[in-house]
Design an enzyme around this catalytic site. Structure first.
Site, PDB file in Angstrom:
ATOM      1  N   ASP A 270      -5.388 -13.701   6.409  1.00  0.00           N
ATOM      2  CA  ASP A 270      -4.356 -12.680   6.705  1.00  0.00           C
ATOM      3  C   ASP A 270      -3.726 -13.015   7.912  1.00  0.00           C
ATOM      4  O   ASP A 270      -4.028 -14.018   8.387  1.00  0.00           O
ATOM      5  CB  ASP A 270      -4.866 -11.001   6.834  1.00  0.00           C
ATOM      6  CG  ASP A 270      -3.864 -10.338   6.168  1.00  0.00           C
ATOM      7  OD1 ASP A 270      -2.827  -9.942   6.897  1.00  0.00           O
ATOM      8  OD2 ASP A 270      -4.135  -9.660   5.097  1.00  0.00           O
ATOM      9  N   HIS A 324       1.668 -11.576   5.235  1.00  0.00           N
ATOM     10  CA  HIS A 324       0.243 -11.495   5.594  1.00  0.00           C
ATOM     11  C   HIS A 324      -0.232 -12.918   6.197  1.00  0.00           C
ATOM     12  O   HIS A 324      -1.305 -13.392   5.754  1.00  0.00           O
ATOM     13  CB  HIS A 324      -0.887 -10.828   4.850  1.00  0.00           C
ATOM     14  CG  HIS A 324      -0.524  -9.406   4.282  1.00  0.00           C
ATOM     15  ND1 HIS A 324      -0.899  -8.634   5.212  1.00  0.00           N
ATOM     16  CD2 HIS A 324       0.261  -8.971   3.452  1.00  0.00           C
ATOM     17  CE1 HIS A 324      -0.571  -7.372   5.123  1.00  0.00           C
ATOM     18  NE2 HIS A 324       0.138  -7.418   3.748  1.00  0.00           N
ATOM     19  N   GLU A 395       3.460  -6.809  -0.093  1.00  0.00           N
ATOM     20  CA  GLU A 395       3.992  -6.300   1.272  1.00  0.00           C
ATOM     21  C   GLU A 395       4.793  -7.322   2.063  1.00  0.00           C
ATOM     22  O   GLU A 395       4.771  -7.302   3.278  1.00  0.00           O
ATOM     23  CB  GLU A 395       2.819  -5.912   2.150  1.00  0.00           C
ATOM     24  CG  GLU A 395       2.142  -4.418   1.704  1.00  0.00           C
ATOM     25  CD  GLU A 395       1.225  -4.202   2.306  1.00  0.00           C
ATOM     26  OE1 GLU A 395       1.153  -2.749   2.706  1.00  0.00           O
ATOM     27  OE2 GLU A 395       0.433  -4.975   3.301  1.00  0.00           O
TER      28      GLU A 395
END
Length: 606
Positions: A270, A324, A395
């Site tokens: 991440d 990420h 995201e």
């Protein structure tokens, strides 16, 4: 007022009378037990348990209760009580043919398998079974002469675990006489047999003998025809936010095996860290690991993959992109590759990402794809089968790209609308998939991706091929997105956000979901729903707390995914509490879900 001579003596020593009374109660309570060694024997019980209420509930009775059907522990009672006894998850079909127990010496248990199937993985699966039952007895010195013969019949040598693997099995325990027990196991492959051996281990429990030794008691007669409803029964672990040791990950795999879960989704990277060793791109861990001691070495991951395989658990690695992606990617300029990541650790972070530290891959830099392809090749080398890979994909924060000059320059003439950025995102995803195909040498593999703006039913077909992508949804149970994606022909893995996100309840305004909420979360039943996953995101857990926060709640989802039960949680609590005790006995730090009194007094706390 004096309550007794003992009370008087305690008070004479200076204790206030209130404390004196409590000490007397404790003294009387302790005197009612005679203790012995901790392992191999238990505290002498003043109670017995009988199966009542239509063979569904174990009731505690006084030790003086005289009956051949009274058992010295609730675990022994649970073996014969209830439709599924102590089994977790509930089998597809079970018939108890002899609701009695036979005491066996596990040292005399013999396991036979046809020579052509006597492979290393088969031997290791059998050893795991022996290790599991080994935790249930100690120094069995009984003169029991009962022979237990376990015959394992396999149809193939398949050791390939994916969504098409047949995990079904048949199990029959037949007590022929006081000296002979036959156990027959039929499975199409070693994974079905492994599940059968797990079930068999759950049909045994500790039986106290004299002189501080314990043997095993086995249910005398049962026929089980078992198979899972869903092919994907998963748990997500996140090792980027906080590093988890190999020992901790192995314990999760053990708990998954005990619960018949079969996919460990490893969110290994991440923006916070990149702890996975990549020999072709060593800078990823040099720049991305928290420390040299917090790196998953290549050989460590290979060992974990086999460790899981022996326990019926496939590890699926996730390399999250293009969002990420931060630490681990920042070395590009020094290597002459330009900016591989943008918005790295941007502050104030809320302007550039969902969660600090910020970082997203740079789709305007073609060198990004060269690095990705090298990482993909390293990851493929780790995976014994490479048909399943998780590309992340959630995201993406468009304002980050919208504030990056080189990306805006790359997009010159395309505009700065949301649609233009979605096209850029789709361009990235298409090129990343192409590089993965180059690395694996196959254009038919399945790739998992999270739901996001890119998976909006209004335009998902423009960007994601339904023949290549499996969509993992993480929306609340009230959201219609799963149904909409199914109607378009996509296959799904479901992670219900408001029931199966086990990190919730410890940050922000999120709500904690107890095991009952996890258990009662029903997901869509469709040939295109592969199954589901419970998720333990790693922001607020590390080695010190991740196991009790995950277990036994994850096991509640395991039964949902294995048998999709119709019973409410109140009907299964005795089995669930027993399974929690089983996990603890196997060294899993599973959290308590009920007072001990409730475990010993079934049905009294509902």
């Amino acid at each position: 007022m004096w309550y007794s001579n003992d009370d008087c003596r305690i008070r004479h020593k200076g204790f206030p009378i209130g404390i004196a009374r409590k000490l007397i109660v404790i003294s009387i309570y302790l005197s009612s037990f005679s203790t012995s060694s901790v392992q191999g024997s238990s505290i002498k019980s003043e109670f017995k348990w009988i199966c009542t209420n239509g063979n569904t509930q174990c009731r505690r009775v006084d030790v003086a209760y005289e009956s051949s059907d009274a058992y010295p522990s609730v675990e022994l009672c649970r073996l014969v009580c209830g439709e599924a006894g102590p089994l977790w998850p509930q089998p597809y079909h079970i018939t108890i043919t002899q609701r009695k127990l036979i005491v066996i010496n596990p040292e005399s248990l013999i396991i036979r398998i046809k020579p052509q199937f006597d492979t290393q993985i088969t031997k290791d699966v059998i050893q795991v079974f022996r290790d599991n039952i080994g935790r249930e007895y100690n120094n069995c010195r009984s003169n029991i002469e009962t022979k237990v013969m376990v015959n394992i019949n396999l149809s193939s040598n398949i050791s390939h675990l994916d969504w098409n693997t047949d995990e079904s099995y048949d199990l029959e325990v037949n007590t022929v006489s006081d000296s002979t027990v036959n156990v027959n196991i039929n499975g199409n492959n070693i994974f079905g047999a492994r599940h059968a051996l797990e079930t068999l281990s759950q049909l045994m429990t500790t039986y106290p003998e004299s002189d501080n030794s314990t043997c095993l008691a086995l249910l005398k007669g049962v026929k089980i025809d078992d198979k899972p409803i869903y092919s994907h029964r998963g748990l997500l672990l996140d090792t980027s936010r906080n590093f988890l040791s190999l020992k901790t990950i192995k314990k999760h795999i053990q708990a998954m095996a005990a619960s018949k879960m079969n996919f460990l989704h490893w969110h290994i990277s991440d923006s916070h860290s990149f702890p996975m060793e990549t020999p072709r791109v060593p800078n990823m861990t040099i720049y991305g690991a928290y420390s040299p001691k917090k790196i998953y070495r290549y050989h460590d991951i290979l060992e974990l993959i086999y460790y899981g395989l022996v326990r019926g658990v496939r590890i699926v690695l996730e390399l999250d992109a293009p969002s990420h992606a931060g630490y681990g990617w920042q070395w590009g300029p020094e290597a002459g590759l330009g900016n591989l990541t943008v918005c790295l650790n941007e502050q104030p972070w809320r302007q550039a990402c969902i969660q600090p530290p910020c970082g997203q891959l740079n789709p305007s830099n073609k060198k990004v794809y060269d690095v990705l392809e090298k990482i993909y090749k390293d990851m493929i080398g780790l995976m014994p089968w490479s048909e399943i890979f998780h590309m992340g994909g959630d995201e993406v924060y468009i304002p980050c790209w919208n504030m990056t000059e080189e990306i805006l320059k790359y997009m010159s003439g395309k505009g700065r609308s949301t649609q233009a950025f979605l096209d850029l995102w789709g361009e990235f995803q298409g090129e990343a998939l192409k590089r993965y195909d180059n690395a694996i040498g196959n254009q038919n593999t399945k790739v998992i991706i999270w739901t996001s703006q890119l998976t909006d039913p209004a335009h998902i077909e423009k960007y994601l091929d339904k023949n290549r992508y499996v969509i993992q949804t993480w929306v609340p149970d009230t959201d219609e997105l799963p149904e909409q994606l199914l109607s378009l022909g996509y296959k799904l893995i479901i992670s219900t956000k408001n029931a199966w996100y086990l990190d919730h309840g410890f940050w922000g305004t999120t709500k904690y979901y107890d095991w009952r909420a996890v258990y009662q979360n029903q997901i869509l039943l469709s040939p295109d729903v592969l199954g589901g996953e419970v998720c333990m995101w790693g922001e607020y857990v590390d080695d010190n707390g991740v196991l009790p926060r995950t277990w036994p709640r994850a096991a509640a989802a395991a039964e949902r995914l294995w048998s999709n039960p119709t019973s409410p949680s109140s009907r299964v609590e005795a089995r669930f509490y027993r399974h929690r005790e089983r996990l603890v006995a196997r060294g899993i730090e599973a959290d308590a879900v009920v007072p001990r009194w409730c475990y010993l007094n079934e049905g009294q706390c509902g």
